[in-house]
Write a protein that holds these residues in place. Structure first.
Motif, PDB file in Angstrom:
ATOM      1  N   ASP A   1      -2.481  51.516  23.770  1.00 12.67           N
ATOM      2  CA  ASP A   1      -2.048  52.843  24.218  1.00 12.67           C
ATOM      3  C   ASP A   1      -2.773  53.316  25.471  1.00 12.67           C
ATOM      4  OD1 ASP A   1      -0.338  52.965  22.074  1.00 12.67           O
ATOM      5  OD2 ASP A   1      -1.721  54.093  20.792  1.00 12.67           O
ATOM      6  N   SER A   2      -4.001  52.883  25.641  1.00 10.59           N
ATOM      7  CA  SER A   2      -4.793  53.417  26.752  1.00 10.59           C
ATOM      8  C   SER A   2      -5.216  52.363  27.768  1.00 10.59           C
ATOM      9  CB  SER A   2      -6.060  54.099  26.204  1.00 10.59           C
ATOM     10  OG  SER A   2      -6.820  53.184  25.446  1.00 10.59           O
ATOM     11  N   VAL A   3      -4.768  51.121  27.584  1.00  8.76           N
ATOM     12  CA  VAL A   3      -5.256  50.056  28.444  1.00  8.76           C
ATOM     13  C   VAL A   3      -4.905  50.304  29.910  1.00  8.76           C
ATOM     14  CG1 VAL A   3      -3.214  48.579  28.079  1.00  8.76           C
ATOM     15  CG2 VAL A   3      -5.384  47.550  28.748  1.00  8.76           C
ATOM     16  N   MET A   4      -3.696  50.791  30.208  1.00  6.67           N
ATOM     17  CA  MET A   4      -3.304  51.020  31.597  1.00  6.67           C
ATOM     18  C   MET A   4      -4.189  52.077  32.245  1.00  6.67           C
ATOM     19  SD  MET A   4       0.356  52.182  33.254  1.00  6.67           S
ATOM     20  CE  MET A   4       1.173  50.677  32.732  1.00  6.67           C
ATOM     21  N   ARG A   5      -4.450  53.167  31.525  1.00  5.07           N
ATOM     22  CA  ARG A   5      -5.275  54.232  32.071  1.00  5.07           C
ATOM     23  C   ARG A   5      -6.707  53.756  32.345  1.00  5.07           C
ATOM     24  NH1 ARG A   5      -4.601  57.305  28.247  1.00  5.07           N
ATOM     25  NH2 ARG A   5      -6.546  57.117  27.087  1.00  5.07           N
ATOM     26  N   ASN A   6      -7.256  52.995  31.410  1.00  5.39           N
ATOM     27  CA  ASN A   6      -8.634  52.545  31.565  1.00  5.39           C
ATOM     28  C   ASN A   6      -8.781  51.479  32.652  1.00  5.39           C
ATOM     29  OD1 ASN A   6      -9.552  54.272  29.582  1.00  5.39           O
ATOM     30  ND2 ASN A   6      -9.301  52.786  27.942  1.00  5.39           N
ATOM     31  N   LEU A   7      -7.819  50.576  32.745  1.00  2.72           N
ATOM     32  CA  LEU A   7      -7.866  49.582  33.812  1.00  2.72           C
ATOM     33  C   LEU A   7      -7.772  50.262  35.169  1.00  2.72           C
ATOM     34  CD1 LEU A   7      -5.649  46.645  32.483  1.00  2.72           C
ATOM     35  CD2 LEU A   7      -8.128  46.874  32.426  1.00  2.72           C
ATOM     36  N   ALA A   8      -6.909  51.271  35.266  1.00  2.12           N
ATOM     37  CA  ALA A   8      -6.767  51.999  36.532  1.00  2.12           C
ATOM     38  C   ALA A   8      -8.074  52.684  36.908  1.00  2.12           C
ATOM     39  CB  ALA A   8      -5.638  53.020  36.421  1.00  2.12           C
ATOM     40  N   ALA A   9      -8.766  53.264  35.926  1.00  9.48           N
ATOM     41  CA  ALA A   9     -10.034  53.948  36.206  1.00  9.48           C
ATOM     42  C   ALA A   9     -11.080  52.975  36.736  1.00  9.48           C
ATOM     43  CB  ALA A   9     -10.542  54.630  34.938  1.00  9.48           C
ATOM     44  N   LEU A  10     -11.210  51.800  36.109  1.00  5.94           N
ATOM     45  CA  LEU A  10     -12.195  50.821  36.554  1.00  5.94           C
ATOM     46  C   LEU A  10     -11.835  50.251  37.919  1.00  5.94           C
ATOM     47  CD1 LEU A  10     -12.799  49.048  33.133  1.00  5.94           C
ATOM     48  CD2 LEU A  10     -14.372  50.574  34.328  1.00  5.94           C
ATOM     49  N   ASN A  11     -10.541  50.059  38.169  1.00  2.00           N
ATOM     50  CA  ASN A  11     -10.117  49.580  39.486  1.00  2.00           C
ATOM     51  C   ASN A  11     -10.457  50.586  40.577  1.00  2.00           C
ATOM     52  OD1 ASN A  11      -9.123  47.257  38.362  1.00  2.00           O
ATOM     53  ND2 ASN A  11      -6.976  47.844  38.481  1.00  2.00           N
ATOM     54  N   VAL A  12     -10.246  51.867  40.282  1.00  2.00           N
ATOM     55  CA  VAL A  12     -10.557  52.914  41.258  1.00  2.00           C
ATOM     56  C   VAL A  12     -12.049  52.924  41.578  1.00  2.00           C
ATOM     57  CG1 VAL A  12     -10.709  55.427  41.559  1.00  2.00           C
ATOM     58  CG2 VAL A  12      -8.579  54.390  40.780  1.00  2.00           C
ATOM     59  N   LEU A  13     -12.878  52.745  40.551  1.00  2.00           N
ATOM     60  CA  LEU A  13     -14.322  52.736  40.783  1.00  2.00           C
ATOM     61  C   LEU A  13     -14.729  51.547  41.641  1.00  2.00           C
ATOM     62  CD1 LEU A  13     -15.611  53.808  37.259  1.00  2.00           C
ATOM     63  CD2 LEU A  13     -15.672  55.149  39.358  1.00  2.00           C
ATOM     64  N   TRP A  14     -14.121  50.384  41.430  1.00  2.00           N
ATOM     65  CA  TRP A  14     -14.429  49.216  42.275  1.00  2.00           C
ATOM     66  C   TRP A  14     -14.020  49.494  43.718  1.00  2.00           C
ATOM     67  CZ3 TRP A  14     -11.781  45.485  45.202  1.00  2.00           C
ATOM     68  CH2 TRP A  14     -12.478  44.301  45.463  1.00  2.00           C
ATOM     69  N   ASP A  15     -12.879  50.171  43.881  1.00  2.00           N
ATOM     70  CA  ASP A  15     -12.392  50.485  45.226  1.00  2.00           C
ATOM     71  C   ASP A  15     -13.153  51.634  45.880  1.00  2.00           C
ATOM     72  OD1 ASP A  15     -10.442  48.528  44.946  1.00  2.00           O
ATOM     73  OD2 ASP A  15      -8.932  49.933  44.196  1.00  2.00           O
ATOM     74  N   GLY A  16     -13.898  52.408  45.086  1.00  2.00           N
ATOM     75  CA  GLY A  16     -14.588  53.569  45.633  1.00  2.00           C
ATOM     76  C   GLY A  16     -13.686  54.764  45.832  1.00  2.00           C
ATOM     77  N   GLY A  17     -12.586  54.824  45.087  1.00  2.00           N
ATOM     78  CA  GLY A  17     -11.623  55.908  45.234  1.00  2.00           C
ATOM     79  C   GLY A  17     -11.932  57.113  44.354  1.00  2.00           C
ATOM     80  N   THR A  18     -10.984  58.019  44.275  1.00  2.00           N
ATOM     81  CA  THR A  18     -11.127  59.267  43.513  1.00  2.00           C
ATOM     82  C   THR A  18     -10.379  59.155  42.198  1.00  2.00           C
ATOM     83  OG1 THR A  18     -11.334  60.576  45.528  1.00  2.00           O
ATOM     84  CG2 THR A  18     -10.690  61.751  43.520  1.00  2.00           C
ATOM     85  N   HIS A  19     -11.057  59.530  41.124  1.00  2.00           N
ATOM     86  CA  HIS A  19     -10.467  59.460  39.781  1.00  2.00           C
ATOM     87  C   HIS A  19     -10.550  60.838  39.143  1.00  2.00           C
ATOM     88  CE1 HIS A  19      -9.340  57.865  35.868  1.00  2.00           C
ATOM     89  NE2 HIS A  19     -10.426  58.409  35.343  1.00  2.00           N
ATOM     90  N   LYS A  20      -9.374  61.405  38.788  1.00  2.00           N
ATOM     91  CA  LYS A  20      -9.326  62.740  38.190  1.00  2.00           C
ATOM     92  C   LYS A  20      -8.943  62.643  36.719  1.00  2.00           C
ATOM     93  CE  LYS A  20      -8.005  65.117  42.474  1.00  2.00           C
ATOM     94  NZ  LYS A  20      -7.034  66.032  43.112  1.00  2.00           N
ATOM     95  N   VAL A  21      -9.610  63.444  35.900  1.00  2.00           N
ATOM     96  CA  VAL A  21      -9.307  63.513  34.469  1.00  2.00           C
ATOM     97  C   VAL A  21      -9.100  64.973  34.099  1.00  2.00           C
ATOM     98  CG1 VAL A  21     -10.151  63.126  32.126  1.00  2.00           C
ATOM     99  CG2 VAL A  21     -10.575  61.424  33.901  1.00  2.00           C
ATOM    100  N   GLY A  22      -7.885  65.301  33.638  1.00  2.00           N
ATOM    101  CA  GLY A  22      -7.589  66.656  33.177  1.00  2.00           C
ATOM    102  C   GLY A  22      -7.649  66.732  31.672  1.00  2.00           C
ATOM    103  N   ARG A  23      -8.399  67.685  31.155  1.00  2.00           N
ATOM    104  CA  ARG A  23      -8.556  67.838  29.711  1.00  2.00           C
ATOM    105  C   ARG A  23      -8.077  69.210  29.286  1.00  2.00           C
ATOM    106  NH1 ARG A  23     -14.817  65.757  29.245  1.00  2.00           N
ATOM    107  NH2 ARG A  23     -14.438  63.521  28.944  1.00  2.00           N
TER     108      ARG A  23
END
Length: 511
Positions: free
Chosen positions: A221-243
């Motif tokens: 259920d969450s694999v796509m979201r988590n992979l995207a977050a780790l990829n963004v961190l490797w790229d040095g990009g911006t990651h937003k989380v709304g709660r």
């Protein structure tokens, strides 16, 4: 204790049929390019190898990720004016439990852990003051909210209280930034939150990466979201989380290093669970993969060098980097690293390697089946080169051609390892294991001057936990018997694997 070896089989080599190749393609491991490491890093790697007798590629990769963790906050790297990015590295060692990765990581991250402890102690007064200020601020906020509530009930004006509350929100105390670099096995969300709110540079260092690749956070259920977050961190990009119920946050201009050890069956399970996302997302392609042969069973005790001068020098340099003040972007409180650039010679070497890789991505070319990994190899080479430059020269000057050549050599070795691993993952388990068993049997027979080994010795000494039961061994062995590379026979109650002599040194002369 050495395995019992049954001496030469009486069947002449001429009576054996010609061995057939095993199904599927296999790639032989290449020797790690130790001499490509800068001399000071190479010395540290050799010290740790002598002390631990762990696989050399795993040790070298651990050294690279430790340097990444200490240096990633200080520099970025520019491949050209428009193509810039972080120097952070993701490392992945495929190894059985017991290969001593935790011990190896402990040697290379000692400076980081000591730095964390020193900073926590030095900043303790600031933390205590912040806690007191925050409690006072929360009390004032609670008082104003209660005053607004009571005034509303009695019909009195609330404008003054509301203005005071708005001013108070702007005066909320800011937590002191306490360096917290090494994170345990945590979910990607917990990791991104820590990088956003505590310290913007960190690393996941783990010898039990099953908790990363096999965790609930990596469920379907969450694999796509988590992979995207780790990829963004490797790229040095911006990651937003709304709660909805807790604080939302944005991770911006943060840096992440990853150094993991995972057993092959765990990775296979992860690949099956993640499906096409594991490669389609580019997650695995970002890793510097090392899949070394196990050294377990050969690690006879050796007295380590009492001084370990190479390792001491390595950690002393990391300590210098860690104690160098980190530059922050005043606008968003993210990192603002110095940009390192290539010298003309380094640029020429990097472009040459980049073009050579690109030419092999076409259909039927040598890298066509690992386009995802190959496309990141140039980026990883630039990152490694920048880290080598930082280690040896600091943040000034340009990256030399010599350093770039070394970095490209290492990045290309990791590309070879990724191709070997991904080829294994694409094959049926029996085929891939059969290839490994075949190579192990041939090597062992050549060493011992025999062509017979008992199944008991295979179950005990073969360097994979996947062949510890006879029920697991037999279907794999069938692949060798079907291709006339070995046969299974008995001597009393003992079951023996007999290797085709034509596969062994001087096999044709056996009689």
């Amino acid at each position: 204790m050495s395995a019992a070896i049954i001496k030469l089989e009486n069947t002449p080599a001429t009576e054996w049929p010609e061995p057939l190749p095993l199904a599927g393609n296999t790639y032989e491991p290449e020797a790690y390019p130790l001499d490509a490491l800068p001399q000071s890093i190479k010395a540290a790697v050799l010290d740790v190898e002598q002390a631990t007798q762990a696989p050399l590629p795993m040790i070298a990769t651990s050294a690279l990720t430790a340097l990444s963790l200490a240096g990633q906050a200080h520099v970025n790297v520019a491949r050209n004016k428009h193509l810039t990015g972080p120097v952070s590295l993701f490392g992945l060692a495929l190894a059985e439990s017991g290969e001593r990765k935790s011990t190896v990581d402990g040697y290379f991250t000692r400076a980081v852990r000591e730095y964390e402890a020193e900073q926590a102690e030095a900043l303790k007064p600031d933390i205590d003051n912040y806690q007191a200020d925050l409690m006072a601020w929360e009390a004032k906020k609670a008082g104003l909210r209660e005053a607004i509530k009571q005034a509303s009930k009695t019909g009195k004006p609330t404008e003054g209280y509301e203005a005071s509350l708005r001013r108070l929100e702007g005066d909320k105390p800011e937590a002191p930034k306490v360096p917290e670099l090494i994170h345990g096995d945590c979910t990607p969300e917990a990791l991104t939150f820590a990088l956003a709110t505590k310290w913007p540079s960190g690393g996941v260092i783990s010898s039990e990466a099953g908790t990363v690749f096999g965790s609930h956070g990596m469920g379907s259920d969450s694999v796509m979201r988590n992979l995207a977050a780790l990829n963004v961190l490797w790229d040095g990009g911006t990651h937003k989380v709304g709660r909805r119920t807790t604080e939302s946050y944005t991770t911006r201009n943060a840096r992440l290093t990853v150094s993991l050890q995972v057993q092959l069956p765990v990775l296979v399970g992860y690949m099956q669970k993640a499906g096409e996302l594991a490669r389609g997302s580019g997650f695995l392609a970002r890793f510097l993969v090392a899949w070394p042969e196990s050294t377990q069973g050969t690690r006879q005790y050796q007295e380590p060098d009492a001084n370990m001068a190479g390792l001491a020098g390595f950690n002393a340099r990391l300590t210098q980097l860690l104690n160098t003040p980190v530059q922050f972007d005043e606008a968003d409180q993210g990192l603002a690293p110095v940009m390192l650039e290539f010298s003309p010679e380094a640029k020429e070497i990097w472009v040459s390697v980049y073009n050579a890789i690109e030419s092999e991505l076409a259909p039927l070319k040598s890298l066509a089946d690992v386009k995802d990994v190959a496309s990141k190899t140039g980026d990883n080479a630039a990152r490694i080169a920048a880290l080598f430059h930082l280690f040896e020269a600091g943040t000034t000057g340009t990256i030399s051609g010599e350093i770039m050549k070394s970095a490209c050599t290492i990045a290309m070795w990791h590309l070879s390892e990724s191709r070997r691993l991904l080829n294994e993952l694409q094959q049926a388990p029996e085929i891939s294991l059969a290839a490994r068993l075949d190579a192990w049997l041939i090597e062992r027979c050549n060493e011992m001057g025999t062509n017979q080994i008992s199944t008991r010795d295979v179950l005990q000494y073969f360097p994979s936990s996947r062949l510890r039961k006879i029920g697991d061994l037999l279907p794999v062995l069938n692949e060798l018997t079907d291709t006339d590379r070995a046969s299974l026979t008995s001597e009393g109650r003992k079951k023996l694997i007999v290797v085709n002599p034509k596969l062994l040194k001087g096999g044709e002369s056996w009689a």
